[in-house]
Structures are given as C-alpha cells and as structure tokens.
Write an enzyme that holds these catalytic residues in place. Structure first.
Site, PDB file in Angstrom:
ATOM      1  CD1 TRP A  10      -2.520  -1.502  -0.184  1.00  0.00           C
ATOM      2  CD2 TRP A  10      -3.255  -1.424   1.870  1.00  0.00           C
ATOM      3  NE1 TRP A  10      -3.341  -2.458  -0.059  1.00  0.00           N
ATOM      4  CE2 TRP A  10      -4.510  -2.204   0.826  1.00  0.00           C
ATOM      5  CE3 TRP A  10      -2.920  -1.189   3.348  1.00  0.00           C
ATOM      6  CZ2 TRP A  10      -4.911  -3.228   1.800  1.00  0.00           C
ATOM      7  CZ3 TRP A  10      -4.527  -1.373   4.123  1.00  0.00           C
ATOM      8  CH2 TRP A  10      -5.305  -2.902   3.204  1.00  0.00           C
ATOM      9  CD  GLU A  97       7.857   3.123  -4.628  1.00  0.00           C
ATOM     10  OE1 GLU A  97       7.228   2.792  -3.721  1.00  0.00           O
ATOM     11  OE2 GLU A  97       7.123   2.880  -6.142  1.00  0.00           O
ATOM     12  CD  GLU A 167       7.993  -3.955  -6.369  1.00  0.00           C
ATOM     13  OE1 GLU A 167       6.824  -4.407  -6.746  1.00  0.00           O
ATOM     14  OE2 GLU A 167       8.443  -4.144  -6.151  1.00  0.00           O
ATOM     15  N   GLY A 173       4.812   1.544 -10.737  1.00  0.00           N
ATOM     16  CA  GLY A 173       4.176   3.305 -11.313  1.00  0.00           C
ATOM     17  C   GLY A 173       3.349   3.744 -13.029  1.00  0.00           C
ATOM     18  N   GLY A 234       1.641  -2.782  -5.867  1.00  0.00           N
ATOM     19  CA  GLY A 234       1.190  -1.450  -5.638  1.00  0.00           C
ATOM     20  C   GLY A 234      -0.381  -0.730  -6.179  1.00  0.00           C
ATOM     21  N   GLY A 235       0.188   0.317  -7.192  1.00  0.00           N
ATOM     22  CA  GLY A 235      -1.428   0.956  -7.184  1.00  0.00           C
ATOM     23  C   GLY A 235      -2.794  -0.293  -6.825  1.00  0.00           C
TER      24      GLY A 235
HETATM   25  P1  13P Z   1       2.665  -0.677  -8.757  1.00  0.00           P
HETATM   26  O1  13P Z   1       2.410  -1.926  -8.944  1.00  0.00           O
HETATM   27  O2  13P Z   1       1.843   0.196  -8.663  1.00  0.00           O
HETATM   28  O3  13P Z   1       3.083  -0.347 -10.521  1.00  0.00           O
HETATM   29  O4  13P Z   1       3.578  -0.588  -8.137  1.00  0.00           O
HETATM   30  C1  13P Z   1       4.001  -1.954  -7.856  1.00  0.00           C
HETATM   31  C2  13P Z   1       5.390  -2.121  -6.514  1.00  0.00           C
HETATM   32  O5  13P Z   1       5.987  -1.304  -6.488  1.00  0.00           O
HETATM   33  C3  13P Z   1       4.633  -2.953  -5.583  1.00  0.00           C
HETATM   34  O6  13P Z   1       6.031  -2.764  -4.536  1.00  0.00           O
END
Ligand code: 13P
Length: 253
Positions: A10, A97, A167, A173, A234-235
C-alpha cells in the site's frame, strides 16, 4: 512445492478508516480455500490494527520496511522485534523506492534480511533493474548481484523462508508491465542464482513474485509463466475490488 502469493504494497497510502474498510472488504473476498496466499502491507501506524482485523483469516500482514537493530538511538526507525511484537508476519525489504529515495543499498538490505529471519519474520526481498541498466544489457547481472549480496550469510535452512520479488524499476507505477517473457526471464535468472548458491531443490521452493503495474488483466498471463509465483502489487492493491480481482485471476500452478 512453492506457494503462489499475491501481496499488496500500500506504500504511503490509506489512513486508518481506509485501512479498516479496504482490509475488511478484502478479508470477505479471500475466505475461500484454494486461493493464493494473500499479504497486505499497510503503513506502520495501522499494523497492529490490521493484524487484529486479519487474525484467523487468509490475509497476512506485512510491514513495508524495518531497521536491522533490535533497539537504540535510531530516530524514526522501527525494529524487527517491534514488528514481531505487533504480530506482523512478513516484511518488504529493499523496495526500489527505499533504494532510490532513502539510500538503501544491497548491504543494508542484507542486514535487514538477516535480522528479519533471526526474528522469525518472512522477508519479501525486492530486486530489479532500472531502465538504463536494462537498455545497457545489464539487467540480469544487476539482479544477480542484488540477490547475491542480499543473501550473503543466509544459510540453507533459512532460504525457504524468503520470498523474492522482481520489480523492474521502470515498470513501477508507470502502467508499463514487463512482457511475460521478460518477467519470466528475470524470475528464472533469480531462481538460477539461488540454485547456484543453495542448490536446485531449495531454489525450487522459493516463491518469486513479479511486481510493476500488475492488474487483473495481466496477472493470469504473468503467473502462467513457470518461474513467476505471484505478484507484488502497488496501485491496484489499494481498492479491495481491484485487488480481489487480481487474487482471483492468479494462476496457481
Ligand atoms: P505498481 O503496481 O503501482 O506499479 O507498484 C508496484 C510496486 O512497487 C509494488 O511494490
């Protein structure tokens, strides 16, 4: 054999009411057996509440980060012992990140992986290359090096308590998903690297997830690939309906 896992990261989203609402709805969806293992990672302040809500359900609660020390003068940090104390079972470590914005290195990720295992927490160890590294042709070398350093000092008895998430930084994102072939190639390189370190049988037991713009429309194709054992989302994990659709479409091999 290894598990299929769908994990929701999240990130820095959802205040208390949203955590309660989203998690409660999700718990309702994942009551069925024969589904992938489901993990959700809310922000620190709501972990205790999330653990209580998810108790005796099919949903596991993860933290998004931690320090490697048990306690001490580390202002703003949270220790593995504290996560265990609130009842968290998993912890995401080395997310890109964290590496990009908070200077995490393969070395500190390694300290965190070791500390998590020592405390009985299951690390979700993230790795992945940048676009520049991919375009230079060094994606596999980068991922292998990240894995080798992160696992330094981890013994044979511990390796099946680690989940790896591939990833690619350029897919996070951005709406760009790695092609299934690209993602499979990277996840298979990760498994080969683990096999080189721990042997084929132990490597076969490690779940390797793909993350980067995962959604209900692409999870089936991704999880049909032999070395992709689920998703780190993520999103699309922020809304219970969207996340539930991903869980339902994941292929359990
Ligand atoms: P998204 O699914 O928003 O691209 O993010 C992936 C992520 O960083 C999950 O840890």
């Amino acid at each position: 054999m290894r598990k299929t896992i769908i994990a929701g990261n999240w990130k820095m989203n959802h205040t208390g009411a949203e955590v309660r609402e989203t998690l409660s709805a999700l718990i309702g969806y994942v009551a069925d057996k024969g589904m992938p293992e489901v993990i959700v990672a809310p922000v620190f302040p709501y972990l205790g509440e999330a653990v209580s809500l998810a108790k005796e359900t099919g949903v596991r609660i993860a933290a998004q980060n931690m320090h490697w020390k048990d306690s001490g003068a580390y202002t703003g940090e949270v220790s593995p012992a504290m996560l265990v104390d609130v009842g968290v079972s998993h912890v995401i470590l080395g997310h890109s990140e964290r590496r990009t914005y908070f200077n995490e290195t393969d070395g500190t990720v390694n300290l965190k992986v070791k500390a998590a295992l020592a405390h009985g927490l299951m690390p979700v160890l993230c790795c992945g290359e940048t676009l520049e590294q991919r375009e230079r042709g060094s994606a596999t070398a980068v991922i292998e090096a990240q894995i080798a350093t992160a696992l330094d000092g981890i013994n044979r008895e511990e390796i099946d308590r680690i989940i790896v998430a591939y990833e690619p930084v350029w897919a996070i994102g951005t709406g760009k998903t790695a092609g299934v072939a690209e993602a499979q190639e990277a996840c298979s390189a990760i498994r080969r690297k683990i096999a080189g370190l721990y042997g084929k049988d132990l490597a076969a037991a490690v779940s390797v997830l793909y993350g980067g713009s995962v959604k209900a429309e692409n999870i089936a194709a991704l999880t049909s690939a032999p070395d992709i054992d689920g998703g780190l989302v993520g999103g699309a994990s922020l809304k219970a309906d969207d996340f539930a659709a991903i869980i339902q479409h994941a292929v359990i091999k």
